[in-house]
Design an enzyme around this catalytic site. Structure first.
Site, PDB file in Angstrom:
ATOM      1  N   LYS A   1       4.018  -2.467  -2.670  1.00 25.63           N
ATOM      2  CA  LYS A   1       2.946  -3.390  -2.283  1.00 25.63           C
ATOM      3  C   LYS A   1       3.237  -4.204  -1.016  1.00 25.63           C
ATOM      4  CE  LYS A   1       0.233  -2.414  -4.586  1.00 25.63           C
ATOM      5  NZ  LYS A   1      -0.299  -1.011  -4.650  1.00 25.63           N
TER       6      LYS A   1
ATOM      7  N   HIS B   1      10.817   3.889  -1.954  1.00 29.12           N
ATOM      8  CA  HIS B   1      10.890   2.519  -2.482  1.00 29.12           C
ATOM      9  C   HIS B   1      12.316   2.264  -2.995  1.00 29.12           C
ATOM     10  CE1 HIS B   1       6.660   1.690  -2.272  1.00 29.12           C
ATOM     11  NE2 HIS B   1       6.291   2.347  -3.340  1.00 29.12           N
TER      12      HIS B   1
ATOM     13  N   SER C   1      -0.282  -8.680  -5.426  1.00 28.42           N
ATOM     14  CA  SER C   1      -0.787  -7.326  -5.228  1.00 28.42           C
ATOM     15  C   SER C   1      -0.253  -6.393  -6.328  1.00 28.42           C
ATOM     16  CB  SER C   1      -0.354  -6.839  -3.838  1.00 28.42           C
ATOM     17  OG  SER C   1      -0.766  -5.523  -3.608  1.00 28.42           O
TER      18      SER C   1
HETATM   19  N1  LIG Z   1      -4.941  -1.594   6.845  1.00 32.55           N
HETATM   20  C1  LIG Z   1      -4.549  -2.513   5.968  1.00 32.55           C
HETATM   21  N2  LIG Z   1      -4.693  -3.829   6.273  1.00 32.55           N
HETATM   22  C2  LIG Z   1      -4.304  -4.792   5.411  1.00 32.55           C
HETATM   23  N3  LIG Z   1      -3.770  -4.536   4.181  1.00 32.55           N
HETATM   24  C3  LIG Z   1      -3.620  -3.239   3.834  1.00 32.55           C
HETATM   25  C4  LIG Z   1      -3.982  -2.177   4.692  1.00 32.55           C
HETATM   26  N4  LIG Z   1      -3.706  -1.012   4.058  1.00 32.55           N
HETATM   27  C5  LIG Z   1      -3.199  -1.345   2.853  1.00 32.55           C
HETATM   28  N5  LIG Z   1      -3.149  -2.670   2.704  1.00 32.55           N
HETATM   29  C6  LIG Z   1      -2.722  -3.456   1.533  1.00 32.55           C
HETATM   30  O1  LIG Z   1      -1.382  -3.130   1.180  1.00 32.55           O
HETATM   31  C7  LIG Z   1      -1.222  -3.322  -0.239  1.00 32.55           C
HETATM   32  C8  LIG Z   1      -0.728  -2.017  -0.866  1.00 32.55           C
HETATM   33  O2  LIG Z   1       0.634  -1.920  -0.539  1.00 32.55           O
HETATM   34  P1  LIG Z   1       1.434  -0.538  -0.541  1.00 32.55           P
HETATM   35  O3  LIG Z   1       0.709   0.453   0.272  1.00 32.55           O
HETATM   36  O4  LIG Z   1       2.826  -0.870  -0.164  1.00 32.55           O
HETATM   37  O5  LIG Z   1       1.355  -0.121  -2.080  1.00 32.55           O
HETATM   38  S1  LIG Z   1       2.269   0.995  -2.774  1.00 32.55           S
HETATM   39  O6  LIG Z   1       3.614   0.421  -2.916  1.00 32.55           O
HETATM   40  O7  LIG Z   1       2.274   2.206  -1.961  1.00 32.55           O
HETATM   41  O8  LIG Z   1       1.616   1.191  -4.101  1.00 32.55           O
HETATM   42  C9  LIG Z   1      -2.577  -3.764  -0.782  1.00 32.55           C
HETATM   43  O9  LIG Z   1      -2.550  -5.190  -0.709  1.00 32.55           O
HETATM   44  P2  LIG Z   1      -3.514  -6.158  -1.563  1.00 32.55           P
HETATM   45  O10 LIG Z   1      -4.885  -5.985  -1.017  1.00 32.55           O
HETATM   46  O11 LIG Z   1      -2.982  -7.540  -1.333  1.00 32.55           O
HETATM   47  O12 LIG Z   1      -3.387  -5.736  -3.006  1.00 32.55           O
HETATM   48  C10 LIG Z   1      -3.504  -3.146   0.255  1.00 32.55           C
HETATM   49  O13 LIG Z   1      -4.788  -3.700   0.283  1.00 32.55           O
END
Ligand SMILES: Nc1ncnc2c1ncn2[C@@H]1O[C@H](COP(=O)(O)OS(=O)(=O)O)[C@@H](OP(=O)(O)O)[C@H]1O
Length: 308
Positions: A45, A100, A130
């Site tokens: 996340k 991870h 998240s």
């Molecule tokens: N382009 C862009 N801009 C802003 N935020 C973004 C973007 N892409 C992914 N996200 C946000 O990243 C969060 C998911 O994290 P991960 O991709 O690391 O998740 S995972 O570990 O692969 O399951 C999750 O955060 P939260 O919205 O706070 O839950 C996603 O919404």
């Protein structure tokens, strides 16, 4: 359908058994990295999918076709997940990988290679929020219980993938052992996406001209990724991720923790953070500066008086 939340424990850390087995961990630990590989490393996340999109767009010089036709897990598979060997067998050209896993599990495999490592970190209050919401929609993760219960497990490091503190400290304090290391934060990406794409393109030695950068920036925006089925996880069957219970691309903001943490939870988290990170020079952005300026009553009052 029942939850798929069987846990697999490895080196004292629990992982979702739906994706990992003892064999997949062994595969990751003895992985033969190549000097042309790029490894994206994150605690869950923290911006994993976002960085997968960024490296895709940078390496394709802003051309969105690959990002719009191939799922992120095929473009940059997780080393420790069971399908990685098959994906890599079918892939051509320089490889992008994701993990991870904590540093100590990959230290030996990375030793002596020139593999490029991109470490993406995010402020842990937003990570835990998240992660909490993700647990509600991802059936391969345990039921998170209340936020307070989940926060307590996160602080103790008993959640899947272990302690956020150990993960961040492990990778950043050993960055000197890694030949090519880029540290970037979710907040950097959020506050300056174009500048972050430029940093990634310099690191990958893959220069982009202005129009290519503009195209990459468009594809990597939250609104564009939220609609892209190749990265928003809507391709995953609902038995595994139930998008009726919440979206993978949820809010994409800095500072959402303020909507769920109580004052008490925030203060006690700050104490743990200060103690755990006392030896670390890492600094995090906890709030969106553009949103915080009017967050306090004093600021609002000040503005109203000026306007009167
Ligand atoms: N382009 C862009 N801009 C802003 N935020 C973004 C973007 N892409 C992914 N996200 C946000 O990243 C969060 C998911 O994290 P991960 O991709 O690391 O998740 S995972 O570990 O692969 O399951 C999750 O955060 P939260 O919205 O706070 O839950 C996603 O919404």
């Amino acid at each position: 359908m029942d939850r798929l939340d069987v846990a697999e424990t490895f080196h004292g850390i629990t992982f979702p058994g739906h994706l990992h087995t003892q064999e997949t961990f062994q595969y990751a630990m003895s992985f033969k990295f190549q000097d042309t590989d790029t490894l994206i490393v994150t605690y869950p996340k923290s911006g994993t999918t976002w960085m997968q999109e960024m490296v895709t767009l940078v390496s394709s010089k802003g051309n969105p076709v690959r990002a719009q036709t191939q799922p992120n897990w095929m473009r940059a598979p997780w080393l420790e997940q069971y399908y990685c060997p098959q994906v890599l067998k079918a892939s051509q050209g320089p490889r992008f990988l994701t993990t991870h896993l904590p540093y100590q599990l990959l230290a030996t495999a990375l030793q002596g290679t020139k593999t490029k490592v991109i470490y993406v970190a995010r402020n842990p209050k937003d990570v835990v929020v998240s992660y909490y919401h993700f647990h509600k929609m991802a059936n391969f993760l345990p039921n998170p219980g209340t936020f307070s219960e989940f926060l307590s497990g996160f602080v103790k490091g008993t959640v899947h993938y272990g302690s956020w503190f150990d993960h961040v400290k492990g990778w950043t304090s050993n960055s000197g052992n890694i030949h090519n290391f880029l540290y970037i934060t979710y907040e950097d990406m959020s506050q300056d996406l174009r500048g972050s794409l430029e940093r990634v393109s310099r690191f990958l030695q893959c220069p982009l001209v202005e129009e290519e950068l503009t195209s990459a920036e468009r594809s990597c925006s939250f609104s564009s990724m939220r609609e892209n089925s190749m990265v928003n996880y809507t391709l995953v069957p609902k038995e595994i991720m139930n998008h009726n219970k919440g979206k993978f691309m949820r809010k994409g903001k800095i500072g959402d923790w303020q909507n769920i943490f109580s004052e008490e939870q925030s203060c006690s988290f700050d104490e743990v953070f200060a103690s755990e990170m006392s030896e670390s020079s890492l600094e995090f952005v906890w709030k969106n500066p553009e949103e915080t300026s009017l967050n306090t009553w004093t600021d609002t009052e000040h503005l109203l008086r000026h306007a009167a």
